[in-house]
Each structure stands twice: as C-alpha cells, then as structure tokens.
Motif scaffolding. Structure first.
Motif, PDB file in Angstrom:
ATOM      1  N   ALA A 341       0.783  -1.164   0.015  1.00 38.87           N
ATOM      2  CA  ALA A 341       0.001  -0.165  -0.117  1.00 38.87           C
ATOM      3  C   ALA A 341       0.857   1.381  -0.139  1.00 38.87           C
ATOM      4  N   THR A 342       0.526   2.233  -0.634  1.00 36.77           N
ATOM      5  CA  THR A 342       1.261   3.449  -0.847  1.00 36.77           C
ATOM      6  C   THR A 342       0.827   4.428   0.439  1.00 36.77           C
ATOM      7  N   LEU A 343       1.869   5.355   0.525  1.00 35.19           N
ATOM      8  CA  LEU A 343       1.623   6.008   2.065  1.00 35.19           C
ATOM      9  C   LEU A 343       0.212   7.134   1.639  1.00 35.19           C
ATOM     10  N   GLU A 344      -0.125   7.440   0.453  1.00 37.89           N
ATOM     11  CA  GLU A 344      -1.239   8.275  -0.017  1.00 37.89           C
ATOM     12  C   GLU A 344      -2.313   7.324   0.417  1.00 37.89           C
ATOM     13  N   SER A 345      -2.579   6.120   0.011  1.00 41.99           N
ATOM     14  CA  SER A 345      -3.587   5.215   0.087  1.00 41.99           C
ATOM     15  C   SER A 345      -3.606   4.841   1.728  1.00 41.99           C
ATOM     16  N   ARG A 346      -2.661   5.218   2.675  1.00 43.29           N
ATOM     17  CA  ARG A 346      -3.040   4.922   4.054  1.00 43.29           C
ATOM     18  C   ARG A 346      -3.632   6.119   4.841  1.00 43.29           C
ATOM     19  N   LEU A 347      -3.489   7.294   4.178  1.00 43.83           N
ATOM     20  CA  LEU A 347      -4.029   8.729   4.765  1.00 43.83           C
ATOM     21  C   LEU A 347      -5.617   8.387   5.362  1.00 43.83           C
ATOM     22  N   PRO A 348      -6.441   7.883   5.019  1.00 41.20           N
ATOM     23  CA  PRO A 348      -7.629   7.894   5.580  1.00 41.20           C
ATOM     24  C   PRO A 348      -7.679   7.009   6.887  1.00 41.20           C
ATOM     25  N   LEU A 350      -5.554   7.397   9.249  1.00 40.77           N
ATOM     26  CA  LEU A 350      -5.120   8.477  10.034  1.00 40.77           C
ATOM     27  C   LEU A 350      -6.276   9.144  10.893  1.00 40.77           C
ATOM     28  N   ALA A 351      -7.727   9.141  10.317  1.00 43.25           N
ATOM     29  CA  ALA A 351      -8.779   9.736  10.682  1.00 43.25           C
ATOM     30  C   ALA A 351      -9.155   8.813  12.196  1.00 43.25           C
ATOM     31  N   ASN A 352      -8.799   7.688  12.163  1.00 47.65           N
ATOM     32  CA  ASN A 352      -8.781   6.753  13.454  1.00 47.65           C
ATOM     33  C   ASN A 352      -7.592   6.857  14.260  1.00 47.65           C
ATOM     34  N   VAL A 353      -6.769   7.804  14.203  1.00 49.31           N
ATOM     35  CA  VAL A 353      -5.520   7.732  15.166  1.00 49.31           C
ATOM     36  C   VAL A 353      -5.732   8.832  15.837  1.00 49.31           C
ATOM     37  N   VAL A 354      -6.279   9.293  17.098  1.00 50.07           N
ATOM     38  CA  VAL A 354      -6.404  10.424  17.710  1.00 50.07           C
ATOM     39  C   VAL A 354      -5.127  10.931  18.095  1.00 50.07           C
ATOM     40  N   LYS A 358      -9.067  16.651  22.375  1.00 48.81           N
ATOM     41  CA  LYS A 358      -9.461  18.125  22.183  1.00 48.81           C
ATOM     42  C   LYS A 358      -9.099  18.817  20.808  1.00 48.81           C
ATOM     43  N   ILE A 359      -8.388  17.914  20.422  1.00 47.69           N
ATOM     44  CA  ILE A 359      -7.668  18.685  18.923  1.00 47.69           C
ATOM     45  C   ILE A 359      -8.162  18.104  17.624  1.00 47.69           C
ATOM     46  N   GLY A 360      -8.290  16.563  17.979  1.00 50.42           N
ATOM     47  CA  GLY A 360      -8.753  15.690  16.832  1.00 50.42           C
ATOM     48  C   GLY A 360      -7.702  14.865  16.555  1.00 50.42           C
ATOM     49  N   SER A 361      -7.866  14.162  15.312  1.00 48.14           N
ATOM     50  CA  SER A 361      -7.329  13.302  14.898  1.00 48.14           C
ATOM     51  C   SER A 361      -5.983  13.605  14.027  1.00 48.14           C
ATOM     52  N   GLN A 362      -5.082  12.412  13.789  1.00 43.53           N
ATOM     53  CA  GLN A 362      -4.098  12.914  13.092  1.00 43.53           C
ATOM     54  C   GLN A 362      -4.287  13.201  11.454  1.00 43.53           C
ATOM     55  N   ALA A 363      -5.695  12.956  11.295  1.00 38.99           N
ATOM     56  CA  ALA A 363      -5.834  13.268   9.566  1.00 38.99           C
ATOM     57  C   ALA A 363      -6.123  14.688   9.655  1.00 38.99           C
ATOM     58  N   GLU A 364      -6.889  15.179  10.860  1.00 38.61           N
ATOM     59  CA  GLU A 364      -7.242  16.823  10.855  1.00 38.61           C
ATOM     60  C   GLU A 364      -5.718  17.531  11.022  1.00 38.61           C
ATOM     61  N   ARG A 365      -4.864  16.800  11.757  1.00 38.14           N
ATOM     62  CA  ARG A 365      -3.738  17.485  12.027  1.00 38.14           C
ATOM     63  C   ARG A 365      -2.983  17.727  10.769  1.00 38.14           C
ATOM     64  N   ILE A 366      -2.925  16.823   9.918  1.00 38.47           N
ATOM     65  CA  ILE A 366      -2.392  16.810   8.834  1.00 38.47           C
ATOM     66  C   ILE A 366      -2.642  17.996   7.925  1.00 38.47           C
ATOM     67  N   GLU A 367      -4.107  18.127   7.949  1.00 37.88           N
ATOM     68  CA  GLU A 367      -4.521  19.441   7.017  1.00 37.88           C
ATOM     69  C   GLU A 367      -4.035  20.635   7.454  1.00 37.88           C
ATOM     70  N   ARG A 368      -3.680  20.749   8.657  1.00 36.17           N
ATOM     71  CA  ARG A 368      -3.133  21.965   9.370  1.00 36.17           C
ATOM     72  C   ARG A 368      -1.662  21.977   9.048  1.00 36.17           C
ATOM     73  N   LEU A 369      -0.934  20.915   8.825  1.00 40.82           N
ATOM     74  CA  LEU A 369       0.418  20.873   8.750  1.00 40.82           C
ATOM     75  C   LEU A 369       0.585  21.252   7.302  1.00 40.82           C
ATOM     76  N   LEU A 393       2.268  13.529   3.543  1.00 39.82           N
ATOM     77  CA  LEU A 393       2.808  12.053   3.862  1.00 39.82           C
ATOM     78  C   LEU A 393       3.578  12.020   5.273  1.00 39.82           C
ATOM     79  N   ALA A 394       3.734  13.114   5.772  1.00 38.56           N
ATOM     80  CA  ALA A 394       4.643  12.965   6.937  1.00 38.56           C
ATOM     81  C   ALA A 394       4.249  11.916   8.246  1.00 38.56           C
ATOM     82  N   LYS A 395       2.992  11.750   8.400  1.00 38.20           N
ATOM     83  CA  LYS A 395       2.332  10.922   9.203  1.00 38.20           C
ATOM     84  C   LYS A 395       1.894   9.785   8.689  1.00 38.20           C
ATOM     85  N   ALA A 396       2.035   9.315   7.662  1.00 42.26           N
ATOM     86  CA  ALA A 396       1.509   8.122   6.930  1.00 42.26           C
ATOM     87  C   ALA A 396       2.168   6.902   7.463  1.00 42.26           C
ATOM     88  N   ASP A 397       3.197   7.011   7.956  1.00 38.52           N
ATOM     89  CA  ASP A 397       3.975   5.791   8.196  1.00 38.52           C
ATOM     90  C   ASP A 397       3.467   5.142   9.680  1.00 38.52           C
TER      91      ASP A 397
END
Length: 687
Positions: A341-348, A350-354, A358-369, A393-397
C-alpha cells in the motif's frame, strides 16, 4: 593511627541493567561521604566503586579502626545576658546542667557575633563498628531506586532481594547488620563459571579474588573498557566499525560479569530491509552490536557479548543467530507487507488515530500541517508544493506494520516508503527529517523544504497543546513543549523568519474558538523565555538579557548581535555608557508628554549642543552598520560619544524649570537612547 582498606559488598539478585552503574556509583560515594563525615578517614576519601549484575560494592582506602578523639565545644547563652547582679541567670544554669558541667567549668568564646559561655570537652573516638552500620544503612536509603521490592517474609525493601553482606576492614570482619543480614566475608561468584562460596581474605584482594576465583570482573568501568576493546579488535579484523551508542554499551556491561565478545552473522537477503530496521532490532531487542562497512552500510555480521567463557562457543553463536533470524524475519515480513500500500492510500486510516481528544485526529492535524508548511516554504523561498506534499505524507507511516512494531522508526520508514512510491528525494528526506531536532544537540533538518515541514510540525504541537491549556509546569511537560520550542528556535536562528508571525499563522490554522485567544502572545513569551535558556548555554546572562530586551522577531542575526555585545562589553567605555544609558532610561520614564524631535533653537548650554552634534553625527553611522548587519561596528561607534555624554550629565540639569527646555532635553536623550540601544539594551550589562 594505623589505617586499612574497608570493603563493603551487597550480594543481590540480578540488578536492573540500565540503572546498575548509577546505583554502584551512588552507593560508593554515599559510603565514602559517610566515612568522611564520621572522621574515619584522613583527608578526602579514596574509593573504588564496584557494580556487577549481582553485586554493589565499594572499597575505601585508609579507613581508621577508631575515630580520633574530638574536641567538642557546646555554645550557650550570651555573656551579656547570662549574669544578673553577679549571679547566673536561669538560662546559664540550664545550659550548664544540660551540658553536665558546673558553671565554673564553663569558658567564654566568641561565636562570630558576640561572646558566649561554652563548655569544652574531649569526646573519645568511637570504634568503626559502632558507626559503620548507620553509614551503610544511610547509603542504602539514599540510592536512586524508583521502585523497591520485598522478598520472602522480610520487611526490608531494596531494588532487588539481597542475600549476602561483606564488611571487611583489612582482613577483619566488622560486625554490622544491614537489610536483615549479618556481615561476613563470603560471597558468590559467576552463576555458572564459579564453584561455591568465595571467602574474601582481605579487603585489598577483593577484585583479584573475584576475577580469579569467582570469574567476575567486579568493576563496571573495567568490564566496559574490556568490552569496548574487544569490540574494536573484532571490528578492526573485519575492517568494520561498530554501530552502537554509549547507552547500549552500558546496558550490556550491566548484563554480564565475565564478558566474552563473539562474532556471528545472518543471511545476506535480510540486507534488503532498510538497515535502520535491522540495526534497531539487533540493538534494542537482542543487545547485539551491528557492524558497518567503510561506506557506512550494514554488514551481515554482528558482535555479541556473552557472559560465558567456553572452549567451543559455537553453540552460543548458533543460538543467538537463530534468535536473531526470527527477529529479522519479522522485520522482513513487515517491510514486504507495507509495500503493498502507498503512503497516500494510508491517509484515511489517520482519521482513526487520535492526536488529542480536544484537538482531533492525525488526519485533521495533517490538514493544518500542510497549510502551515506551505506558508513557511513560501517565506523561505522554497517549493511550497513540495513542502505541502511532504507534510501530507509525514504521518502516514504511523499506520504501517513496521512503525507499529518499532515506533522509533517513524519518519525513517516514511522516507523509504516515499521513495518506493516514486516521491521526489526532497519530499522523502523531508518526511524523515520533519521530526528533527528530536533532542538537544540533534541535527537540524537539511534543506528548506524539510525545515518548513519540521517547523510546521513543532509549531502546530506547541500552539495546539498550549492553546487547550496543557502548559508545562515545573518538571512536568508531557507533550515536550519545551523541547519543541527549542527545536523551533534552533531552526529559526538559521533562517530569517518572523517568529511571532509564524505563531499567529499556526494559531489561525486551528478552527476558530478551539484554542484560547491568548495563545499567540503566551506562546511568544514562552519562546522568548526558552530562547534565553538556550543562549545562556554559550553567553553570559547579562549579554543575553541585553540582546533579548529588544524582543527580536527574527533570530538569524542573534549570534552576530551577541558576539557584538560581548565585544562591546570589553571596551573601556562600556561600563560608563551602560550606566549612562540606565540613567537616560530612568529620566525618560519621567516624561510628561510624548517624546519627539529635538528643537535645536532650544539648546542652551554648550554641553547639550555638543551632545546633539555628536548624536547627529552618530545616527547615520549606526543606522548603516545595523542595516549591513555589522553590529560590532555599530556598538563600537558608541564609544566616541562618551566624552559628550559625561559632560552633559555633569553640566546640564535635564529637568529644567522651563517646560519647553525640559521637554527638548528629554527629546535629546530619547534620540541618544535610540542610538545606544539600536542593537541591544546596554543598560542591562553588568560591570
């Protein structure tokens, strides 16, 4: 008085390896300190610490069998208050009674402030045995043990069960009881290489007997040096270098009593796995020492430290190779699975990684980054699209098998997987390096794209966590905000970005109302305080305070300013100018109206006219030097106005009765202050 060597050994079950050296050093130092305080040693204590997996020991030279007699002086009430009408007061009588003396036996001494009554007597020295038990018990209590345990039916506690106690003064057993054990002269050697109990005949023979009879190298330092030498010899024979840090060497030293370094290997096909994974597996899981060739590439040979000496070590080598093979097979499997699987395909996922509830998931954090990194890249003149992609892609791994097994590899595996996915090398490197610097002294990211993502990552953490109220207090900093701040500062000292603007940009990337509105100003103040701490490692406190008083928003010229102020402080005029600057600032605080331009027609005295002319001449020189970044020249120019400044304060009354004259003189001083403080607030420099 005859002195002898004192030996104390606590025989234990296997002590925690990562704490062993520290425990040994603390125990030895505490015992030696106790002996010194009890005056059982002539001069400073000369001692040797011993620490092996099953023992803590200390050997102290020149220990007396009996304390020397001591002159004791008990001080009582002041002479002025001890007698009334020629008769002793109750205070004096009570003191004499408590001291067991008659009033006529008392003497008068000076206590540094006044004359007092005192009782002087000779206290006979106590024998070693009467004092040593308490010294050892106190040393045991002082050990830095995070968690103690009990064993058997005993009520005593220690880091591990204790089964034996040696206390020898020369060849004589000193009768003491520690942790429920009575002292003796017998101990145990190596679990497998030694036969039965070992009787230590003399405190001086301890290390030799333990090595020869017990097959134990009791000294931690000696074992460590022996292991290091053997590792280097084996690696040199293979034309390799050992890939290991000091922590691994210390831990292995703490795991063995009679070290033997052996060479082993693994199948070459495992080298297809990123070498960081293999090295981490060998070091962390197995405590092996990987080997690198001359190009820094991992070899399929490694070194291990055995606790057994045998004529045929092949079974030891094969057993360790078998265990490592299973570990490397796991790593190889994880690596192959991750490539499906590619890093890009793993991004969804991250929505399940808190990240934080109070701030949200890693997926929400990626948008800010992404937005923060792109903004910083533009400011740096770098490729904003590349920075945005690297941040994406920074947090996909984090959701890969390999990082799940080895969290230490986050970022590193992201780099390898980004390369396999066809990302550019700049993006792959940024994915790995965005965690840098991880700790004090760690390397900074290499290149502007990697720096943009690294700054975004640390700024988002600092502003976000601070904004929800999780502020560092005392020694508690669970989200490592101090470390994040120092990392940001170190990067900004290389690049000319506005720190306050970056903080505001980061704050604006969060949903409105999520963070405390005071977050930008509070984090800016926090960064300023951390900057002072960082700079004070290399510069005196007053120089740092002088430069930071200007509240610089760009940090890339800080080093030049600090060096310039340090050079200015060495000038003979510096102290006087700093004092004058302080006086100027105090006068300006008394201004009733806003300060403005100097009206030359209101200058009355020669001294103020001379200072005005000097300030006029100085202004363009300082402005030009500061604009060119030549801060040392700017500060050195100040020396030229010292005569005019001195003459002004000697001959001119600033707070004149005429309001217009007074205001004009304050305007003049304000103009002078602007020039004097163009680089730093020199009033803060100490003499």
């Amino acid at each position: 008085m005859t002195t002898k060597t004192l030996l104390i050994e606590l025989l234990t079950e296997e002590l925690p390896p990562k704490a062993l050296n520290n425990l040994g050093n603390h125990f030895a130092a505490s015992v030696a300190e106790g002996l010194e305080k009890a005056q059982l040693i002539d001069g400073a204590a000369e001692y040797t610490a011993y620490a092996s997996p099953r023992r803590l020991a200390v050997q102290v030279k020149n220990v007396k069998a009996v304390q020397a007699d001591q002159k004791i002086v008990k001080k009582g009430p002041a002479v002025a208050n001890a007698m009334k009408d020629g008769a002793p007061t109750k205070a004096l009588e009570g003191f004499a009674r408590g001291a067991g003396a008659k009033i006529e036996d008392l003497t008068i001494v000076h206590d540094g402030k006044q004359d007092v009554y005192a009782y002087e007597y000779i206290q006979t020295g106590k024998p070693l045995g009467e004092l040593l038990e308490d010294i050892i018990n106190q040393a045991v209590k002082k050990l830095p043990i995070p968690k103690v345990m009990r064993w058997g039916s005993s009520t005593f506690t220690f880091v591990r069960p204790v089964h034996g106690l040696i206390v020898l003064h020369g060849g004589d057993i000193v009768n003491v009881s520690v942790l429920g054990l009575q002292s003796g002269n017998q101990t145990l050697g190596h679990r497998f290489l030694s036969n039965g109990e070992i009787t230590i005949t003399n405190a001086d023979s301890y290390a030799t007997q333990m090595r020869e009879q017990g097959k134990v190298v009791a000294s931690f330092a000696e074992r460590k040096a022996a292991i290091q030498t053997a590792l280097n010899e084996q690696a040199g024979r293979l034309k390799a270098t050992v890939a290991a840090d000091e922590a691994l060497l210390d831990e292995v030293t703490a795991l063995v009593e009679y070290p033997v370094v052996l060479e082993a290997g693994f199948e070459e096909h495992f080298l297809a796995v990123p070498q960081e994974c293999l090295i981490l597996t060998m070091q962390q899981n197995q405590k092996y020492f990987p080997l690198l060739d001359r190009n820094g590439k991992l070899m399929n040979r490694f070194l291990l430290v055995s606790n057994l000496q045998t004529e045929d070590p092949s079974h030891i080598i094969q057993g360790n190779e078998r265990v490592l093979r299973a570990r490397l097979s796991d790593a190889e499997f994880f690596y192959k699975q991750d490539q499906k699987a590619t890093l890009e395909s793993r991004l969804p996922k991250l929505a399940n990684v808190v990240y934080h509830n109070k701030i949200g998931s890693q997926a929400e954090r990626i948008e800010r980054l992404q937005s923060i990194a792109a903004h910083i890249a533009k400011a740096l003149g770098a490729d904003a699209a590349a920075a945005e992609r690297a941040a994406r892609l920074a947090k996909a791994d984090l959701v890969t098998e390999m990082v799940g097994e080895f969290p230490e590899l986050q970022g590193t595996m992201g780099k390898y997987y980004a390369r396999l996915d066809g990302e550019t090398e700049e993006i792959a490197e940024a994915v790995e390096q965005h965690y840098q610097p991880r700790f004090a002294g760690d390397n900074l990211p290499n290149g502007k794209v990697a720096t943009a993502v690294a700054l975004a990552d640390k700024l988002e953490t600092l502003v976000g966590i601070w904004g929800i109220g999780l502020i560092p207090t005392g020694d508690k900093d669970p989200y490592a905000l101090r470390r994040a701040a120092l990392g940001i500062l170190r990067m900004l000292m290389q690049y000319g970005l506005d720190v306050n603007e970056l903080i505001q940009t980061t704050f604006d990337s969060f949903p409105k109302g999520l963070l405390n509105e005071k977050t930008p100003s509070e984090t800016a103040d926090f960064m300023q305080a951390r900057l002072a701490v960082l700079l004070q490692n290399d510069y005196p406190q007053d120089i740092v305070a002088a430069v930071l008083a200007k509240q610089p928003r760009r940090l890339d010229d800080l080093t030049a300013k600090l060096q310039a102020v340090a050079a200015f402080k060495q000038l003979p005029e510096a102290a006087a100018l700093a004092a004058a600057n302080k006086r100027v600032q105090n006068l300006l605080k008394k201004a009733d109206t806003a300060l403005g331009e100097v009206d030359e027609s209101l200058l009355q005295q020669d001294e103020e006219k001379a200072l005005y002319a000097a300030a006029q001449d100085l202004q363009p020189k300082i402005a030009a030097a500061v604009a060119e970044g030549n801060f040392q020249t700017a500060l050195s120019e100040l020396a030229s106005v010292k005569p005019q400044v001195d003459a002004f304060f000697d001959g001119v009354m600033v707070m004149a009765e005429d309001p217009a004259v007074k205001q004009n003189r304050l305007n003049l001083l304000n103009r002078l202050a602007e020039q004097m403080n163009a680089v730093a607030d020199i009033a803060l420099l100490s003499e």
